[in-house]
Scaffold this motif. Sequence first.
Motif, PDB file in Angstrom:
ATOM      1  N   GLU A  56      50.781  38.295  18.095  1.00 16.56           N
ATOM      2  CA  GLU A  56      50.876  39.471  18.959  1.00 16.56           C
ATOM      3  C   GLU A  56      50.177  39.181  20.287  1.00 16.56           C
ATOM      4  OE1 GLU A  56      50.009  43.358  17.125  1.00 16.56           O
ATOM      5  OE2 GLU A  56      50.469  42.463  15.193  1.00 16.56           O
ATOM      6  N   ARG A  57      50.633  39.880  21.321  1.00 15.74           N
ATOM      7  CA  ARG A  57      50.090  39.687  22.664  1.00 15.74           C
ATOM      8  C   ARG A  57      49.452  40.972  23.162  1.00 15.74           C
ATOM      9  NH1 ARG A  57      52.794  39.652  27.127  1.00 15.74           N
ATOM     10  NH2 ARG A  57      54.638  40.468  26.082  1.00 15.74           N
ATOM     11  N   LEU A  58      48.334  40.856  23.840  1.00 19.09           N
ATOM     12  CA  LEU A  58      47.695  42.039  24.427  1.00 19.09           C
ATOM     13  C   LEU A  58      48.551  42.512  25.600  1.00 19.09           C
ATOM     14  CD1 LEU A  58      45.047  43.798  24.401  1.00 19.09           C
ATOM     15  CD2 LEU A  58      44.290  42.343  26.291  1.00 19.09           C
ATOM     16  N   VAL A  59      48.945  43.805  25.600  1.00 20.31           N
ATOM     17  CA  VAL A  59      49.710  44.329  26.740  1.00 20.31           C
ATOM     18  C   VAL A  59      48.973  45.448  27.465  1.00 20.31           C
ATOM     19  CG1 VAL A  59      51.982  43.654  25.846  1.00 20.31           C
ATOM     20  CG2 VAL A  59      51.076  45.942  25.305  1.00 20.31           C
ATOM     21  N   GLY A  60      47.870  45.909  26.894  1.00 23.38           N
ATOM     22  CA  GLY A  60      47.139  46.967  27.584  1.00 23.38           C
ATOM     23  C   GLY A  60      46.036  47.538  26.738  1.00 23.38           C
ATOM     24  N   MET A  61      45.548  48.691  27.179  1.00 26.49           N
ATOM     25  CA  MET A  61      44.429  49.351  26.511  1.00 26.49           C
ATOM     26  C   MET A  61      44.723  50.848  26.460  1.00 26.49           C
ATOM     27  SD  MET A  61      42.047  46.784  26.359  1.00 26.49           S
ATOM     28  CE  MET A  61      40.492  47.634  26.104  1.00 26.49           C
ATOM     29  N   LEU A 209      41.158  56.460  33.468  1.00 24.84           N
ATOM     30  CA  LEU A 209      41.329  55.052  33.855  1.00 24.84           C
ATOM     31  C   LEU A 209      40.006  54.473  34.368  1.00 24.84           C
ATOM     32  CD1 LEU A 209      43.225  52.634  34.351  1.00 24.84           C
ATOM     33  CD2 LEU A 209      43.741  53.611  36.603  1.00 24.84           C
ATOM     34  N   ALA A 210      39.330  55.240  35.212  1.00 23.32           N
ATOM     35  CA  ALA A 210      38.043  54.758  35.750  1.00 23.32           C
ATOM     36  C   ALA A 210      37.021  54.622  34.620  1.00 23.32           C
ATOM     37  CB  ALA A 210      37.531  55.716  36.825  1.00 23.32           C
ATOM     38  N   ALA A 211      37.014  55.591  33.710  1.00 27.48           N
ATOM     39  CA  ALA A 211      36.052  55.535  32.598  1.00 27.48           C
ATOM     40  C   ALA A 211      36.290  54.282  31.757  1.00 27.48           C
ATOM     41  CB  ALA A 211      36.174  56.790  31.731  1.00 27.48           C
ATOM     42  N   LEU A 212      37.551  53.928  31.540  1.00 27.95           N
ATOM     43  CA  LEU A 212      37.869  52.713  30.780  1.00 27.95           C
ATOM     44  C   LEU A 212      37.358  51.475  31.515  1.00 27.95           C
ATOM     45  CD1 LEU A 212      39.247  51.134  28.516  1.00 27.95           C
ATOM     46  CD2 LEU A 212      41.420  51.391  29.752  1.00 27.95           C
ATOM     47  N   ALA A 213      37.675  51.380  32.810  1.00 31.62           N
ATOM     48  CA  ALA A 213      37.215  50.217  33.585  1.00 31.62           C
ATOM     49  C   ALA A 213      35.687  50.124  33.534  1.00 31.62           C
ATOM     50  CB  ALA A 213      37.700  50.326  35.034  1.00 31.62           C
ATOM     51  N   ASN A 214      35.036  51.275  33.571  1.00 33.30           N
ATOM     52  CA  ASN A 214      33.573  51.285  33.585  1.00 33.30           C
ATOM     53  C   ASN A 214      32.981  50.928  32.217  1.00 33.30           C
ATOM     54  OD1 ASN A 214      33.765  51.876  36.281  1.00 33.30           O
ATOM     55  ND2 ASN A 214      33.507  54.088  35.998  1.00 33.30           N
ATOM     56  N   MET A 215      33.648  51.371  31.140  1.00 36.99           N
ATOM     57  CA  MET A 215      33.170  50.992  29.802  1.00 36.99           C
ATOM     58  C   MET A 215      33.324  49.485  29.597  1.00 36.99           C
ATOM     59  SD  MET A 215      34.806  54.145  27.633  1.00 36.99           S
ATOM     60  CE  MET A 215      34.126  54.039  26.001  1.00 36.99           C
ATOM     61  N   LEU A 216      34.445  48.930  30.080  1.00 34.32           N
ATOM     62  CA  LEU A 216      34.663  47.486  29.926  1.00 34.32           C
ATOM     63  C   LEU A 216      33.674  46.695  30.779  1.00 34.32           C
ATOM     64  CD1 LEU A 216      38.562  47.326  29.909  1.00 34.32           C
ATOM     65  CD2 LEU A 216      37.035  47.024  27.949  1.00 34.32           C
ATOM     66  N   ALA A 217      33.378  47.210  31.983  1.00 37.07           N
ATOM     67  CA  ALA A 217      32.462  46.500  32.890  1.00 37.07           C
ATOM     68  C   ALA A 217      31.086  46.336  32.241  1.00 37.07           C
ATOM     69  CB  ALA A 217      32.338  47.255  34.206  1.00 37.07           C
ATOM     70  N   ALA A 218      30.721  47.328  31.435  1.00 36.52           N
ATOM     71  CA  ALA A 218      29.417  47.251  30.762  1.00 36.52           C
ATOM     72  C   ALA A 218      29.350  46.044  29.821  1.00 36.52           C
ATOM     73  CB  ALA A 218      29.156  48.548  30.002  1.00 36.52           C
ATOM     74  N   ARG A 219      30.526  45.524  29.420  1.00 37.78           N
ATOM     75  CA  ARG A 219      30.577  44.340  28.552  1.00 37.78           C
ATOM     76  C   ARG A 219      30.998  43.095  29.316  1.00 37.78           C
ATOM     77  NH1 ARG A 219      31.648  44.981  23.069  1.00 37.78           N
ATOM     78  NH2 ARG A 219      32.523  42.907  23.321  1.00 37.78           N
ATOM     79  N   GLY A 220      31.106  43.213  30.650  1.00 38.59           N
ATOM     80  CA  GLY A 220      31.538  42.068  31.457  1.00 38.59           C
ATOM     81  C   GLY A 220      33.026  41.808  31.359  1.00 38.59           C
ATOM     82  N   GLU A 221      33.816  42.837  30.988  1.00 41.54           N
ATOM     83  CA  GLU A 221      35.274  42.676  30.875  1.00 41.54           C
ATOM     84  C   GLU A 221      35.959  43.549  31.929  1.00 41.54           C
ATOM     85  OE1 GLU A 221      36.505  43.573  26.869  1.00 41.54           O
ATOM     86  OE2 GLU A 221      35.089  42.145  26.012  1.00 41.54           O
ATOM     87  N   HIS A 222      37.230  43.255  32.196  1.00 39.63           N
ATOM     88  CA  HIS A 222      37.972  44.092  33.145  1.00 39.63           C
ATOM     89  C   HIS A 222      39.425  44.231  32.726  1.00 39.63           C
ATOM     90  CE1 HIS A 222      38.579  40.022  34.790  1.00 39.63           C
ATOM     91  NE2 HIS A 222      39.740  40.484  35.196  1.00 39.63           N
ATOM     92  N   LEU A 223      40.126  45.141  33.389  1.00 40.16           N
ATOM     93  CA  LEU A 223      41.563  45.341  33.146  1.00 40.16           C
ATOM     94  C   LEU A 223      42.337  44.374  34.016  1.00 40.16           C
ATOM     95  CD1 LEU A 223      41.427  49.235  33.144  1.00 40.16           C
ATOM     96  CD2 LEU A 223      41.843  47.746  31.156  1.00 40.16           C
ATOM     97  N   HIS A 224      43.555  44.017  33.546  1.00 39.15           N
ATOM     98  CA  HIS A 224      44.328  42.977  34.230  1.00 39.15           C
ATOM     99  C   HIS A 224      45.636  43.516  34.802  1.00 39.15           C
ATOM    100  CE1 HIS A 224      41.777  39.687  32.761  1.00 39.15           C
ATOM    101  NE2 HIS A 224      41.563  40.520  31.755  1.00 39.15           N
ATOM    102  N   ALA A 225      46.071  42.918  35.907  1.00 39.62           N
ATOM    103  CA  ALA A 225      47.363  43.256  36.517  1.00 39.62           C
ATOM    104  C   ALA A 225      48.442  43.202  35.443  1.00 39.62           C
ATOM    105  CB  ALA A 225      47.674  42.256  37.627  1.00 39.62           C
ATOM    106  N   GLY A 226      49.327  44.195  35.459  1.00 39.50           N
ATOM    107  CA  GLY A 226      50.433  44.229  34.501  1.00 39.50           C
ATOM    108  C   GLY A 226      50.103  44.995  33.229  1.00 39.50           C
ATOM    109  N   GLN A 227      48.835  45.268  32.999  1.00 41.40           N
ATOM    110  CA  GLN A 227      48.489  45.985  31.754  1.00 41.40           C
ATOM    111  C   GLN A 227      48.928  47.449  31.804  1.00 41.40           C
ATOM    112  OE1 GLN A 227      44.265  45.237  30.969  1.00 41.40           O
ATOM    113  NE2 GLN A 227      44.825  43.616  29.534  1.00 41.40           N
ATOM    114  N   ILE A 228      49.216  47.965  30.609  1.00 40.16           N
ATOM    115  CA  ILE A 228      49.596  49.363  30.413  1.00 40.16           C
ATOM    116  C   ILE A 228      48.351  50.080  29.886  1.00 40.16           C
ATOM    117  CG2 ILE A 228      51.043  50.918  29.045  1.00 40.16           C
ATOM    118  CD1 ILE A 228      52.861  48.290  28.611  1.00 40.16           C
ATOM    119  N   ILE A 229      48.015  51.209  30.493  1.00 39.28           N
ATOM    120  CA  ILE A 229      46.837  51.952  30.055  1.00 39.28           C
ATOM    121  C   ILE A 229      47.252  53.365  29.653  1.00 39.28           C
ATOM    122  CG2 ILE A 229      44.508  52.723  30.665  1.00 39.28           C
ATOM    123  CD1 ILE A 229      45.015  49.613  30.994  1.00 39.28           C
ATOM    124  N   LEU A 230      46.953  53.749  28.414  1.00 41.27           N
ATOM    125  CA  LEU A 230      47.202  55.124  27.971  1.00 41.27           C
ATOM    126  C   LEU A 230      45.931  55.931  28.231  1.00 41.27           C
ATOM    127  CD1 LEU A 230      48.929  54.651  24.468  1.00 41.27           C
ATOM    128  CD2 LEU A 230      50.025  55.112  26.681  1.00 41.27           C
TER     129      LEU A 230
END
Length: 262
Positions: A56-61, A209-230
Amino acid sequence: MSIAKNLISQLADVVDNAAVHAQSIIQLTGNHPELTLPDAYLIQRASMARRFRRGERLVGMKMGFTSVAKMEQMGVHEPIYGHLTDAMLVHDGGVLSRKDFIHPRIEPEIAFILKRDLQGPVSPAQAMLAVEGVCAALEIIDSRYEKFKFSLIDVVADNASSTRFVLGNTILAPSSLDIGNLGMVMEINGEARQIGSSAAILEHPARSLAALANMLAARGEHLHAGQIILAGGATAAEHIEAGDVITLRTDGLGSVTVHMRE
Ligand code: OOG
Ligand code: MG
């Protein structure tokens, strides 16, 4: 202190097997009351690693518990996130098979598709600058826990109950409409079952969307171009059964439909 690595791996197997075989399990915190929220996200990531190993491939969050209606329905009162893979993506008008699920429910959502990477910390307005398109979406959730009952820690470990999601075919640039208060009506077999607004999603889906980016940033992760976010369910979820046809109609973002058969 975090629990041992082999316990994370063992519990990831438990939730992954439950999802693969559509068989319910008892809550992980039942046997492991020591689990913390960071442990739960480690279990979630370890269970995703199993899916990726199977191809399986990651397509979003996805975000969860971003509306009061969802928080109240499930008794979990803080936003969480989960991972979405290509195997979970169903096309508009697609057909699901009831036997693939334990006790499926469905909820009306708004989805974002990113045109560039999104790294927190960001404000909701900054987050929207990374969005290429927005569309209506239906999310099918299928908690792996008996009776669809869980604590915050259990649901995070179970990848936020993710099982399938359906994107509408009307994809608009965010600058072309105000997504802050779109009417949303979810029908099952032609009957309106949930009526709400995108405003129910943290008062504006951009905040999710901002809350997700901010939760991921706390772990040093980010969202990527092309990703689908619910962005999260705007209303409570509804049970669905074999034979049901579910349509979400929105103001301005068109509609999206999915069928559940035997
Ligand atoms: C957890 C998933 C929550 C949402 O949109 O709030 C969620 C659940 O309700 O089982 O997807
Ligand atoms: Mg959802």
